[in-house]
Design a protein around this motif. Structure first.
Motif, PDB file in Angstrom:
ATOM      1  N   ASP A 146      -9.068 -10.302  -7.211  1.00 40.69           N
ATOM      2  CA  ASP A 146      -8.187  -9.137  -7.053  1.00 40.69           C
ATOM      3  C   ASP A 146      -6.715  -9.476  -7.269  1.00 40.69           C
ATOM      4  O   ASP A 146      -5.833  -8.954  -6.591  1.00 40.69           O
ATOM      5  CB  ASP A 146      -8.378  -8.486  -5.676  1.00 40.69           C
ATOM      6  CG  ASP A 146      -9.755  -7.881  -5.519  1.00 40.69           C
ATOM      7  OD1 ASP A 146     -10.358  -7.481  -6.534  1.00 40.69           O
ATOM      8  OD2 ASP A 146     -10.235  -7.797  -4.374  1.00 40.69           O
ATOM      9  N   ASN A 147      -6.449 -10.339  -8.216  1.00 40.03           N
ATOM     10  CA  ASN A 147      -5.083 -10.737  -8.523  1.00 40.03           C
ATOM     11  C   ASN A 147      -4.703 -10.125  -9.871  1.00 40.03           C
ATOM     12  O   ASN A 147      -5.153 -10.589 -10.912  1.00 40.03           O
ATOM     13  CB  ASN A 147      -4.975 -12.263  -8.571  1.00 40.03           C
ATOM     14  CG  ASN A 147      -3.558 -12.745  -8.842  1.00 40.03           C
ATOM     15  OD1 ASN A 147      -2.677 -11.968  -9.200  1.00 40.03           O
ATOM     16  ND2 ASN A 147      -3.353 -14.044  -8.699  1.00 40.03           N
ATOM     17  N   VAL A 148      -3.890  -9.065  -9.843  1.00 40.00           N
ATOM     18  CA  VAL A 148      -3.537  -8.372 -11.084  1.00 40.00           C
ATOM     19  C   VAL A 148      -2.678  -9.233 -12.009  1.00 40.00           C
ATOM     20  O   VAL A 148      -2.610  -8.974 -13.210  1.00 40.00           O
ATOM     21  CB  VAL A 148      -2.824  -7.022 -10.809  1.00 40.00           C
ATOM     22  CG1 VAL A 148      -3.769  -6.055 -10.123  1.00 40.00           C
ATOM     23  CG2 VAL A 148      -1.566  -7.225  -9.995  1.00 40.00           C
ATOM     24  N   LEU A 149      -2.049 -10.256 -11.477  1.00 42.14           N
ATOM     25  CA  LEU A 149      -1.221 -11.133 -12.299  1.00 42.14           C
ATOM     26  C   LEU A 149      -2.001 -12.312 -12.891  1.00 42.14           C
ATOM     27  O   LEU A 149      -1.485 -13.023 -13.742  1.00 42.14           O
ATOM     28  CB  LEU A 149      -0.046 -11.671 -11.472  1.00 42.14           C
ATOM     29  CG  LEU A 149       0.900 -10.612 -10.896  1.00 42.14           C
ATOM     30  CD1 LEU A 149       1.961 -11.269 -10.031  1.00 42.14           C
ATOM     31  CD2 LEU A 149       1.518  -9.778 -12.003  1.00 42.14           C
ATOM     32  N   ALA A 150      -3.245 -12.506 -12.441  1.00 42.26           N
ATOM     33  CA  ALA A 150      -4.035 -13.642 -12.916  1.00 42.26           C
ATOM     34  C   ALA A 150      -4.369 -13.477 -14.393  1.00 42.26           C
ATOM     35  O   ALA A 150      -4.667 -12.382 -14.863  1.00 42.26           O
ATOM     36  CB  ALA A 150      -5.315 -13.770 -12.112  1.00 42.26           C
ATOM     37  N   GLN A 151      -4.301 -14.577 -15.099  1.00 39.90           N
ATOM     38  CA  GLN A 151      -4.672 -14.585 -16.506  1.00 39.90           C
ATOM     39  C   GLN A 151      -5.209 -15.952 -16.898  1.00 39.90           C
ATOM     40  O   GLN A 151      -5.033 -16.925 -16.167  1.00 39.90           O
ATOM     41  CB  GLN A 151      -3.494 -14.181 -17.376  1.00 39.90           C
ATOM     42  CG  GLN A 151      -2.268 -15.047 -17.196  1.00 39.90           C
ATOM     43  CD  GLN A 151      -1.090 -14.531 -17.984  1.00 39.90           C
ATOM     44  OE1 GLN A 151      -1.254 -13.961 -19.055  1.00 39.90           O
ATOM     45  NE2 GLN A 151       0.105 -14.713 -17.466  1.00 39.90           N
ATOM     46  N   LEU A 152      -5.840 -15.981 -18.035  1.00 45.54           N
ATOM     47  CA  LEU A 152      -6.349 -17.241 -18.552  1.00 45.54           C
ATOM     48  C   LEU A 152      -5.216 -17.999 -19.234  1.00 45.54           C
ATOM     49  O   LEU A 152      -4.319 -17.379 -19.811  1.00 45.54           O
ATOM     50  CB  LEU A 152      -7.469 -16.983 -19.562  1.00 45.54           C
ATOM     51  CG  LEU A 152      -8.703 -16.289 -18.992  1.00 45.54           C
ATOM     52  CD1 LEU A 152      -9.653 -15.889 -20.109  1.00 45.54           C
ATOM     53  CD2 LEU A 152      -9.407 -17.181 -17.994  1.00 45.54           C
ATOM     54  N   PRO A 153      -5.248 -19.334 -19.176  1.00 45.70           N
ATOM     55  CA  PRO A 153      -4.194 -20.103 -19.841  1.00 45.70           C
ATOM     56  C   PRO A 153      -4.313 -20.007 -21.366  1.00 45.70           C
ATOM     57  O   PRO A 153      -5.381 -19.702 -21.895  1.00 45.70           O
ATOM     58  CB  PRO A 153      -4.439 -21.529 -19.350  1.00 45.70           C
ATOM     59  CG  PRO A 153      -5.844 -21.565 -18.887  1.00 45.70           C
ATOM     60  CD  PRO A 153      -6.204 -20.179 -18.471  1.00 45.70           C
TER      61      PRO A 153
END
Length: 161
Positions: A146-153
């Motif tokens: 639930d982290n809207v800022l999370a992304q793949l490197p």
């Protein structure tokens, strides 16, 4: 929305979640693998980091294969039930709404005089009725919930399929 080979799992309820870790006293956000048991599905959905430190594996497999593939019989890894405070518990009894797979554009990284081979999957996103998890491999499994800022490197190296 792009479809993938796991589209038949949409709408299935997650009935149980287990983790594969390097020890029984695990770090919440760094499992080696997550195993989802699904309603009406004999095989389990496994999201796992690979040994290359960058890519992932995503497959449907049996309990017997999980034991053999991850060296559980030789104590290379530990199959853990979720602790009460583990945030993955939020996903139990939730229905899968979407599974997105990020695939690398090139499975080989070429440098000056060397080649690095990696798997095809950069990360996996599983969205349920109320929650979302993003699982990736950053020199070991890493989980964002639930982290809207999370992304793949390295977004220039992969695309969602």
């Amino acid at each position: 929305m792009k479809m993938n080979s796991f589209e038949h799992l949409m709408g299935k309820k997650i009935t149980k979640i287990q983790r594969i870790d390097f020890q029984s006293d695990y770090e919440f956000y760094s499992p080696y693998a997550i195993i989802l048991s699904l309603e009406g599905q004999f095989e389990k959905l496994v999201l796992a980091a690979t040994n290359d430190g960058n890519s992932m594996d995503l497959k449907l497999t049996t309990e017997f294969s999980i034991e053999a593939d991850f060296g559980l019989d030789f104590s290379e890894h530990v199959l853990n039930e979720l602790k009460a405070e583990d945030e993955l518990n939020q996903f139990v009894n939730q229905r899968i709404e979407n599974i997105r797979i990020a695939e690398f554009l090139e499975p080989v990284i070429e440098g000056n005089g060397f080649l690095i081979k990696q798997g095809n999957i950069a990360g996996v996103e599983v969205k349920t009725e109320k929650h979302k998890l993003l699982f990736k491999n950053i020199h070991g499994g890493w989980l964002d919930i639930d982290n809207v800022l999370a992304q793949l490197p390295n977004p220039e190296r992969w695309t969602w399929k």
